[in-house]
Design a protein around this motif. Structure first.
Motif, short mmCIF file in Angstrom:
data_model
loop_
_atom_site.label_atom_id
_atom_site.label_comp_id
_atom_site.label_asym_id
_atom_site.label_seq_id
_atom_site.Cartn_x
_atom_site.Cartn_y
_atom_site.Cartn_z
N LYS A 164 71.48 -25.33 -73.39
CA LYS A 164 72.49 -25.85 -72.47
C LYS A 164 73.84 -25.16 -72.62
O LYS A 164 74.70 -25.30 -71.74
N ALA A 165 74.05 -24.44 -73.72
CA ALA A 165 75.33 -23.75 -73.94
C ALA A 165 75.13 -22.71 -75.03
O ALA A 165 74.16 -22.78 -75.80
N ILE A 166 76.05 -21.74 -75.09
CA ILE A 166 75.97 -20.69 -76.11
C ILE A 166 77.34 -20.52 -76.74
O ILE A 166 78.35 -20.39 -76.03
N VAL A 167 77.39 -20.52 -78.08
CA VAL A 167 78.59 -20.18 -78.83
C VAL A 167 78.36 -18.81 -79.45
O VAL A 167 77.47 -18.64 -80.29
N CYS A 168 79.13 -17.82 -79.03
CA CYS A 168 78.97 -16.45 -79.51
C CYS A 168 80.06 -16.12 -80.51
O CYS A 168 81.25 -16.26 -80.19
N ILE A 169 79.67 -15.68 -81.68
CA ILE A 169 80.63 -15.27 -82.71
C ILE A 169 80.56 -13.75 -82.79
O ILE A 169 79.56 -13.18 -83.22
N ASN A 170 81.61 -13.09 -82.30
CA ASN A 170 81.59 -11.63 -82.16
C ASN A 170 80.33 -11.19 -81.41
O ASN A 170 79.65 -10.25 -81.80
N GLY A 171 80.03 -11.94 -80.37
CA GLY A 171 78.79 -11.74 -79.64
C GLY A 171 78.74 -10.44 -78.86
O GLY A 171 79.69 -10.06 -78.20
N GLN A 172 77.60 -9.76 -78.94
CA GLN A 172 77.35 -8.54 -78.17
C GLN A 172 76.14 -8.78 -77.26
O GLN A 172 75.04 -8.99 -77.74
N PRO A 184 80.92 -20.02 -66.37
CA PRO A 184 81.86 -20.81 -67.19
C PRO A 184 82.01 -20.17 -68.58
O PRO A 184 81.39 -20.59 -69.56
N LEU A 185 82.84 -19.15 -68.65
CA LEU A 185 83.02 -18.36 -69.86
C LEU A 185 84.42 -18.58 -70.42
O LEU A 185 85.42 -18.46 -69.70
N TYR A 186 84.49 -18.88 -71.72
CA TYR A 186 85.77 -19.08 -72.40
C TYR A 186 85.86 -18.09 -73.55
O TYR A 186 84.99 -18.07 -74.43
N LEU A 187 86.90 -17.27 -73.53
CA LEU A 187 87.05 -16.19 -74.50
C LEU A 187 88.29 -16.44 -75.35
O LEU A 187 89.38 -16.63 -74.82
N VAL A 188 88.10 -16.45 -76.68
CA VAL A 188 89.24 -16.61 -77.59
C VAL A 188 89.16 -15.53 -78.65
O VAL A 188 88.07 -15.11 -79.06
N SER A 237 82.97 -17.54 -76.32
CA SER A 237 82.91 -16.29 -77.07
C SER A 237 84.14 -16.18 -77.96
O SER A 237 85.27 -16.17 -77.47
N MET A 238 83.91 -16.14 -79.28
CA MET A 238 84.99 -15.99 -80.26
C MET A 238 84.92 -14.59 -80.86
O MET A 238 83.88 -14.21 -81.41
N ILE A 239 86.01 -13.84 -80.75
CA ILE A 239 86.05 -12.45 -81.22
C ILE A 239 87.09 -12.32 -82.32
O ILE A 239 88.23 -12.76 -82.18
#
Length: 754
Positions: free
Chosen positions: A233-241, A366-370, A334-336
């Motif tokens: 239902k959702a994805i949390v990306c940590i330095n996601g590629q 619905p993309l949130y980038l921090v 997405s957390m970078i």
């Protein structure tokens, strides 16, 4: 098939940045023979023996370094030429020799694998997925390709009481699939197999809702899974590629599938030949800023699983799932990590850039980038408080944008081109430029250090950033929306191009893509008599609402003007093209003040109960303030009323339609309404009707348009006499009808206009 030097270098560079292979200790001859058989090459005995000799020298730690380098470079060169079947002179031999030297010097050895001894036919879910915890919410933890779920150890400790974890470990060593043929890389057989195993697991576990938490290239797998399951239902990306940085050198755009396939086939199996030291991988992965933790996680890169890092990485490079993401509906956070030492490894510009590009090409996602300063790949370990804030906000409400914490990265190393910035406010607009400041150090800047007619980062290290808090106008012509942009220049001998690109965080101009340009415009460079050693930006205030942005270095200065921008109330086209009847004209330059707006003609038309006036202008330059008046003799009797104090002193009026307006915020404020003569001439500014006039402005057509309800005029008859006047704010300047006035006969309310 010819090999582009850029493509060839990119292949080897990819290997450098993502590869470590298990070295077999079997004798050289059988391994080289095995390589030849596996690639399907046809070699004569002399070439085969030549290769065996070169590999033997390259693997020998007894020989001189130069001999090893030369042997490996000759082997790579010969191997590439056989794989590509190209003439000798079409391969960049110098580049191959340089890469070969880099490959062999740090760790002294390179190996060739025995491909037939690695891998199995199938893997099962109990070999790669582990379920832990008893929380009510479920998380699917997916590490980077080739890593185990151990990298989530600290994450699990922090949230172990709240979630049930389903941890994926990518297969490695002998616990993986066999090497495929060349097509296998492009078809991503290993990745597809892993995805199938995870999908089966989710189905059997009967988990209705789960959030994927991914690290690095694990993001690719999570997105691919969403094609065939509704559980995620959702994805949390940590330095996601979600894609590799592969760019087609011929176009400068993201590589097409055809190009990716060609590169994948060329890279296979030469990319499997070289072994890299853990030190190389440590510099590239940089999992944490904690050296103890970092080494612990890097210790899992062993000969038993190193080949998996390469194989999954190669398949990832051949894929592009951007079309899938365009149609994705689930929210993504997405957390970078960023780190202000301008290093590619720890300031992941490529990841930021790809997510920023995705925002543009998939605006409905619905993309949130921090970004998280002072952290590396394991953000939850390096900045636990920031990570926790963003993670919990997203988990509480994935469709609500996360609140960003204002934090700045701290410079941790001394750089030869240190960071610099300049800021200037114009009215309510804040303009800033962030750049790295190179020095000449005896070099020639433009034409040598910075080539002509090539896109340049407009500084050093990361691309220069231009940020504006509100919409602006550049050189009084080019509109730019509020936001953060990369600023590039393309210098020329007599003309430069300024390029403002929508992707703000890029490392240099290496992955610059014209597709994401917001603006391109030409500039003329100016010569400086005094040489400037350090590149320097300046924002110089030139007007109330304008600054000049100047970049100077060596003996060259380049500049462009930036003005604050706001939308004028533009007239509808049907109003502009209405059947206007011209009443009065006025010659150019007869106003009181030559610098103010200059009237040209006054026209009107009636539409039902509305009376519209159009002021055509000789000159209209100040969009920040305007004044217009329609002076009306309401009874068409010039023996009554008050005399006008402008040029036409013979004209008397009973009512004045007046607009004396000045820009305020995103609109105008001032007088708007109908005024009696005594209030008009005395300066009392009392209005019989307030804010009842509708007005439009058009700088391009040079005109004002104003409308009034006829009923508000309280006329006694249908004939009225009038003149017009224009100016700026509360300053009258020019009559339209210096010695004349005009009479109009109004139609009954509800009838069509003239």
């Amino acid at each position: 098939m010819k090999v582009r030097p850029i493509a060839l270098a990119s292949i080897i560079l990819f290997v450098l940045c993502a590869s470590l292979l298990y070295a077999q200790d079997s004798p050289v001859a059988p391994r080289v023979t095995n390589l030849v058989e596996y690639t399907g090459l046809t070699l004569d005995d002399d070439t085969l023996n030549y290769w065996i000799d070169l590999v033997s020298i390259g693997e020998s730690v007894e020989e001189q370094v130069n001999d090893r380098n030369e042997a490996w470079s000759k082997f790579l060169l010969s191997l590439y030429r056989h794989l590509e079947s190209v003439p000798n002179n079409s391969v960049n031999e110098t580049s191959l020799q340089a890469w070969s030297q880099f490959l062999t010097f740090p760790f002294l050895t390179g190996r060739i694998l025995d491909f037939r001894k690695i891998g199995r036919d199938k893997i099962s879910s109990n070999e790669i997925i582990l379920r832990t915890g008893y929380g009510k919410k479920h998380l699917l933890l997916i590490p980077p390709f080739g890593f185990s779920s151990d990298v989530f150890e600290d994450f699990k400790k922090q949230y172990q009481d709240e979630f049930t974890f389903h941890e994926v470990s990518f297969p490695s060593g002998l616990n993986t699939l066999r090497y495929p043929d060349r097509e296998g890389y492009f078809e991503a057989k290993w990745l597809s197999e892993v995805e199938s195993v995870v999908l089966s697991y989710l189905k059997e576990a009967n988990i209705p809702e789960i959030t994927a938490v991914t690290l690095g290239t694990g993001t690719y797998t999570a997105i691919k899974l969403t094609e065939n399951t509704s559980s995620i239902k959702a994805i949390v990306c940590i330095n996601g590629q979600y894609k590799s940085d592969l760019v087609d050198p011929g176009t400068g755009s993201d590589a097409s599938l055809a190009y990716r396939k060609a590169v994948s086939e060329r890279a296979f199996p030469v990319s499997l030949v070289i072994q890299f030291s853990p030190g190389v991988l440590a510099r590239n992965y940089g999992l944490s800023m904690d050296p103890v933790k970092n080494q612990k996680y890097l210790n899992q890169i062993t000969p038993e699983n190193a080949n998996a890092i390469l194989r999954y990485g190669q398949e990832f490079k051949a894929q592009d799932i951007t079309p899938l993401l365009k149609n994705l509906k689930i929210p993504i956070l997405s957390m970078i990590s960023i780190h202000n030492d301008q290093s590619v490894q720890v300031a992941d510009k490529s990841a930021i850039r790809s997510w920023e590009e995705l925002r543009i090409i998939a605006p409905d996602l619905p993309l949130y980038l921090v970004t998280v300063p002072e952290s590396q790949n394991l953000i939850f370990l390096d900045r636990p408080h920031l990570f926790n804030s963003y993670f919990r906000q997203f988990m509480d409400d994935p469709l609500r944008p996360v609140e960003i914490h204002p934090t700045e990265p701290i410079a941790t190393v001394e750089l030869p081109s240190p960071m610099a910035s300049v800021t200037q406010n114009i009215e309510s607009t804040r303009i800033s430029v962030e750049y790295s400041q190179p020095a000449l150090n005896g070099r020639i800047a433009f034409g040598e250090l910075v080539p002509y007619d090539k896109v340049w980062r407009a500084g050093a290290n990361s691309a220069t950033v231009l940020e504006t808090s509100r919409d602006i106008l550049i050189n009084n012509r080019h509109f730019l929306k509020a936001g953060r942009y990369s600023l590039f220049f393309a210098p020329g001998k007599s003309e430069w191009q300024a390029i403002i690109n929508k992707i703000p965080d890029q490392w240099g101009a290496f992955n610059y893509k014209r597709d994401f340009d917001a603006l391109r415009f030409n500039l003329e460079p100016k010569h400086l008599n005094n040489k400037r050693e350090f590149l320097f930006y300046e924002l110089k205030r030139t007007k109330l609402d304008e600054v000049s942005l100047m970049m100077s270095w060596e003996n060259t200065m380049i500049s462009f003007d930036i003005a604050s921008y706001f939308e004028l109330p533009a007239p509808p086209e049907k109003l502009v093209t209405a059947s206007w009847k011209q009443l009065l004209t006025d010659k150019e330059g007869d106003g009181v003040n030559q610098s103010l707006t200059d009237g040209k003609a006054l026209s009107y038309f009636q539409s039902g109960d509305s009376l519209w006036f159009k002021f055509d202008l000789h000159k209209y330059e100040n969009k920040k303030a305007f004044a217009l008046n329609v002076l009306i003799d309401a009874d068409n009797n010039q023996t009554t009323g008050s005399p006008w104090f402008g040029t036409n002193t013979n004209f008397t009026f009973d009512k004045a339609l007046t607009l004396w307006m000045q820009k305020s915020g995103n609109g105008f404020q001032g007088l708007n309404g109908i005024m009696l003569p005594d209030d008009f001439t005395s300066g009392n500014q009392n209005l019989d009707y307030r804010n009842n006039l509708t007005y439009y402005l058009d700088m391009e057509r040079k005109m004002y348009i104003a409308g009034v309800p006829i009923s508000d005029l309280q006329l006694q008859g249908r004939k009225i006499r009038l003149i017009g006047a224009v100016g700026e704010f509360q300053t009258w300047n020019d009559d339209i009808g210096d010695e004349e006035s005009a009479v109009i006969t109004l139609k009954k309310t509800g009838t069509n206009s003239n």
